[in-house]
Design a protein around this motif. Structure first.
Motif, PDB file in Angstrom:
ATOM      1  N   SER A   1       0.836  -1.196   0.000  1.00 17.42           N
ATOM      2  CA  SER A   1       0.000   0.000   0.000  1.00 17.42           C
ATOM      3  C   SER A   1       0.874   1.252   0.000  1.00 17.42           C
ATOM      4  CB  SER A   1      -0.891   0.010   1.242  1.00 17.42           C
ATOM      5  OG  SER A   1      -0.087   0.157   2.419  1.00 17.42           O
ATOM      6  N   THR A   2       0.237   2.402  -0.159  1.00 17.35           N
ATOM      7  CA  THR A   2       0.957   3.675  -0.074  1.00 17.35           C
ATOM      8  C   THR A   2       1.618   3.833   1.295  1.00 17.35           C
ATOM      9  OG1 THR A   2      -0.577   4.694  -1.641  1.00 17.35           O
ATOM     10  CG2 THR A   2       0.718   6.186  -0.266  1.00 17.35           C
ATOM     11  N   TYR A   3       0.917   3.421   2.336  1.00 14.50           N
ATOM     12  CA  TYR A   3       1.469   3.476   3.694  1.00 14.50           C
ATOM     13  C   TYR A   3       2.738   2.636   3.796  1.00 14.50           C
ATOM     14  CZ  TYR A   3       1.892   2.301   8.667  1.00 14.50           C
ATOM     15  OH  TYR A   3       2.373   2.085   9.936  1.00 14.50           O
ATOM     16  N   GLU A   4       2.706   1.427   3.254  1.00 15.99           N
ATOM     17  CA  GLU A   4       3.870   0.547   3.321  1.00 15.99           C
ATOM     18  C   GLU A   4       5.037   1.099   2.504  1.00 15.99           C
ATOM     19  OE1 GLU A   4       2.553  -3.930   3.772  1.00 15.99           O
ATOM     20  OE2 GLU A   4       1.339  -2.943   2.230  1.00 15.99           O
ATOM     21  N   LEU A   5       4.742   1.648   1.349  1.00  9.17           N
ATOM     22  CA  LEU A   5       5.806   2.223   0.518  1.00  9.17           C
ATOM     23  C   LEU A   5       6.479   3.394   1.224  1.00  9.17           C
ATOM     24  CD1 LEU A   5       4.126   2.096  -3.007  1.00  9.17           C
ATOM     25  CD2 LEU A   5       5.958   0.630  -2.139  1.00  9.17           C
ATOM     26  N   ASP A   6       5.715   4.158   1.983  1.00  9.90           N
ATOM     27  CA  ASP A   6       6.299   5.254   2.756  1.00  9.90           C
ATOM     28  C   ASP A   6       7.282   4.721   3.779  1.00  9.90           C
ATOM     29  OD1 ASP A   6       6.341   8.129   3.634  1.00  9.90           O
ATOM     30  OD2 ASP A   6       5.578   7.228   5.482  1.00  9.90           O
ATOM     31  N   LYS A   7       6.946   3.604   4.439  1.00  5.01           N
ATOM     32  CA  LYS A   7       7.856   2.984   5.408  1.00  5.01           C
ATOM     33  C   LYS A   7       9.123   2.483   4.714  1.00  5.01           C
ATOM     34  CE  LYS A   7       5.256   3.501   9.043  1.00  5.01           C
ATOM     35  NZ  LYS A   7       5.627   4.475  10.096  1.00  5.01           N
ATOM     36  N   LEU A   8       8.960   1.898   3.535  1.00  3.41           N
ATOM     37  CA  LEU A   8      10.108   1.395   2.784  1.00  3.41           C
ATOM     38  C   LEU A   8      11.040   2.538   2.369  1.00  3.41           C
ATOM     39  CD1 LEU A   8       8.259  -1.241   0.594  1.00  3.41           C
ATOM     40  CD2 LEU A   8       9.879  -1.732   2.423  1.00  3.41           C
ATOM     41  N   LYS A   9      10.467   3.660   1.993  1.00  6.95           N
ATOM     42  CA  LYS A   9      11.297   4.806   1.593  1.00  6.95           C
ATOM     43  C   LYS A   9      12.061   5.373   2.786  1.00  6.95           C
ATOM     44  CE  LYS A   9       8.411   5.936  -2.389  1.00  6.95           C
ATOM     45  NZ  LYS A   9       7.375   6.814  -2.977  1.00  6.95           N
ATOM     46  N   LYS A  10      11.451   5.331   3.967  1.00 14.96           N
ATOM     47  CA  LYS A  10      12.166   5.776   5.164  1.00 14.96           C
ATOM     48  C   LYS A  10      13.286   4.804   5.514  1.00 14.96           C
ATOM     49  CE  LYS A  10       8.355   8.449   7.098  1.00 14.96           C
ATOM     50  NZ  LYS A  10       7.293   8.544   8.139  1.00 14.96           N
ATOM     51  N   ALA A  11      13.056   3.523   5.299  1.00 13.17           N
ATOM     52  CA  ALA A  11      14.121   2.540   5.499  1.00 13.17           C
ATOM     53  C   ALA A  11      15.258   2.769   4.508  1.00 13.17           C
ATOM     54  CB  ALA A  11      13.559   1.126   5.356  1.00 13.17           C
ATOM     55  N   ALA A  12      14.908   3.181   3.276  1.00  5.51           N
ATOM     56  CA  ALA A  12      15.930   3.486   2.271  1.00  5.51           C
ATOM     57  C   ALA A  12      16.778   4.689   2.694  1.00  5.51           C
ATOM     58  CB  ALA A  12      15.272   3.749   0.918  1.00  5.51           C
ATOM     59  N   ASN A  13      16.152   5.669   3.342  1.00  5.86           N
ATOM     60  CA  ASN A  13      16.917   6.815   3.847  1.00  5.86           C
ATOM     61  C   ASN A  13      17.922   6.375   4.911  1.00  5.86           C
ATOM     62  OD1 ASN A  13      15.405   8.509   2.207  1.00  5.86           O
ATOM     63  ND2 ASN A  13      13.977   9.093   3.825  1.00  5.86           N
ATOM     64  N   LEU A  14      17.507   5.442   5.758  1.00  3.28           N
ATOM     65  CA  LEU A  14      18.410   4.905   6.773  1.00  3.28           C
ATOM     66  C   LEU A  14      19.574   4.174   6.113  1.00  3.28           C
ATOM     67  CD1 LEU A  14      19.048   4.321   9.741  1.00  3.28           C
ATOM     68  CD2 LEU A  14      17.468   2.385   9.640  1.00  3.28           C
ATOM     69  N   ASN A  15      19.284   3.433   5.048  1.00  2.00           N
ATOM     70  CA  ASN A  15      20.352   2.751   4.328  1.00  2.00           C
ATOM     71  C   ASN A  15      21.338   3.733   3.714  1.00  2.00           C
ATOM     72  OD1 ASN A  15      19.628   0.104   4.835  1.00  2.00           O
ATOM     73  ND2 ASN A  15      19.812  -0.492   2.699  1.00  2.00           N
ATOM     74  N   PHE A  16      20.820   4.814   3.128  1.00  5.82           N
ATOM     75  CA  PHE A  16      21.712   5.795   2.525  1.00  5.82           C
ATOM     76  C   PHE A  16      22.646   6.385   3.577  1.00  5.82           C
ATOM     77  CE2 PHE A  16      22.839  10.105   1.205  1.00  5.82           C
ATOM     78  CZ  PHE A  16      23.408   9.855  -0.026  1.00  5.82           C
ATOM     79  N   ALA A  17      22.115   6.655   4.756  1.00  4.87           N
ATOM     80  CA  ALA A  17      22.947   7.189   5.840  1.00  4.87           C
ATOM     81  C   ALA A  17      24.047   6.197   6.214  1.00  4.87           C
ATOM     82  CB  ALA A  17      22.086   7.518   7.055  1.00  4.87           C
TER      83      ALA A  17
END
Length: 402
Positions: free
Chosen positions: A146-162
């Motif tokens: 869902s859109t909600y889940e994709l938002d969580k995945l994108k935040k996890a991607a930000n953590l990975n970039f860091a």
């Protein structure tokens, strides 16, 4: 007991949970199943919003029932299920279900993950109802985000970039893999990483991911991915070990970022000095494969086509013998689903028919593994949209040299 004011926990919205439940109920009706008992932690979290010691019963129609052994107080706070009751023993579960739901000829359970002795107890306790497997129905629903889940995945991607952005500043000749891992995992934890990586497959486990250098990135392991590594002992024979990192060898950082239970899988190659030309060219082929998959993939395609795209490019490059492993340690997939578990559906293999649908999320991981020399390649988490793949994780694809 209430939480201290400084503690903020992100609970799954009620509408999100009930959208999932309603989708599942439609599948239950379609398959003539009167209800399903959800026990496994990932599924329980997905449908109820809590991971407390509980059983969730989802009828084919109407409100679900969440029965909690421990902690009832936390389950009430974390879940927006309307009907939550405390229980003290397993024996109370069928009694509560039969007292509230009368038409129960068939009850679904998660047979792919339920221990045999628990299944035997359930089979006896729920007589005369027939127990049937609903594992694939659950995994089918979870494969579309869902859109909600994709938002969580994108935040996890930000953590990975860091995390990936810190590698070069920590990496130095002579550092041990385990020391590099410790410092990068500290970045994760400070950023809110939960630490644990959930996997569904029996006897598969992973801790944050893999940091492997040189020959260790080609060292065989039980792990179901293309690389494994020695680990620190035969008791946990994978991932970073006590090997020191040297010049002129590939250093593979293959880590799983997590935000509020949702995971992204990503890998990049680093190097102190330079790599042999053979490895450089193979890494460039891996990037070419990833970009070709992004460019050509559309909803409605068969997942086998993705694998064949990748394999044909590997063949044309002259590196097919090292594509996704070598000899008996080769794996036959190019991408796997990911979400609240690392190994979600669909799995993109050379032999499995999978119809690709918008909302599916994949970790695409073309790799080449050379015995005694190491592994090169990239991995990124992507979502399939109506027009093609959108990459969620981000960091420069080329080898990062220092």
């Amino acid at each position: 007991m209430s939480l201290p004011s400084c503690v903020i926990l992100n609970y799954t919205p009620k509408q999100e949970l009930f959208n999932r439940i309603h989708k599942f109920q439609k599948l239950l009706i379609k398959n003539c199943i009167n209800g399903a008992l959800i026990v496994q932690k990932a599924d329980l979290f997905y449908f109820s919003g809590t991971c407390q010691n509980a059983h969730l019963f989802i009828p084919d129609e109407g409100e679900p029932l969440l029965m909690v052994k421990k902690s009832f107080e936390r389950a009430q706070a974390e879940s927006s299920i309307n009907n939550i009751i405390p229980v003290q023993s397993l024996e109370e579960i069928p009694k509560n279900i039969f007292s509230q739901f009368k038409r129960l000829d068939k009850i679904g359970i998660e047979m792919d993950v339920l221990p045999a002795n628990i299944y035997i107890k359930y089979k006896s306790a729920f007589q005369p109802s027939e127990l049937v497997d609903v594992s694939m129905l659950i995994r089918e629903i979870r494969s579309i985000k869902s859109t909600y889940e994709l938002d969580k995945l994108k935040k996890a991607a930000n953590l990975n970039f860091a995390m990936f952005s810190k590698v070069s500043s920590i990496l130095k000749e002579g550092i041990r893999e385990i020391d590099l891992a410790a410092q990068l995992e500290a970045v994760y934890r400070v950023g809110g990483h939960q630490g644990a990586i959930r996997m569904r497959a029996f006897n598969q486990e992973v801790y944050y991911g893999h940091i492997l250098s040189g020959w260790n990135s080609a060292y065989p392991s039980f792990f179901g991915g293309p690389t494994g590594g020695t680990g620190v002992s035969p008791a946990y024979p994978q991932s970073a070990g006590f090997k020191t990192i040297n010049k002129n060898e590939p250093i593979k950082v293959d880590y799983v970022g997590v935000c509020d239970g949702y995971m992204v899988d990503q890998a990049r190659i680093f190097c102190i000095g330079n790599l042999p030309e053979k490895l450089i060219k193979a890494h460039e082929i891996a990037i070419k494969i990833k970009n070709h998959i992004i460019k050509e993939t559309r909803p409605g395609m068969n997942g086998k086509d993705l694998y064949n795209m990748a394999y044909n490019i590997a063949v044309d490059s002259g590196n097919k013998d090292y594509f996704m492993g070598y000899t008996e340690d080769k794996i036959n997939f190019i991408a796997h689903g990911i979400g609240v578990e690392l190994d979600e559906l669909p799995l993109i293999t050379q032999s499995t028919d999978v119809t690709l649908k918008p909302g599916m999320v994949f970790a695409v991981e073309p790799s080449f593994i050379f015995p005694n020399e190491g592994a090169v390649g990239v991995e990124d988490t992507m979502v399939l949209t109506a027009t093609g793949f959108e990459q969620i994780t981000y960091f420069d694809d080329p080898i990062t040299y220092s």
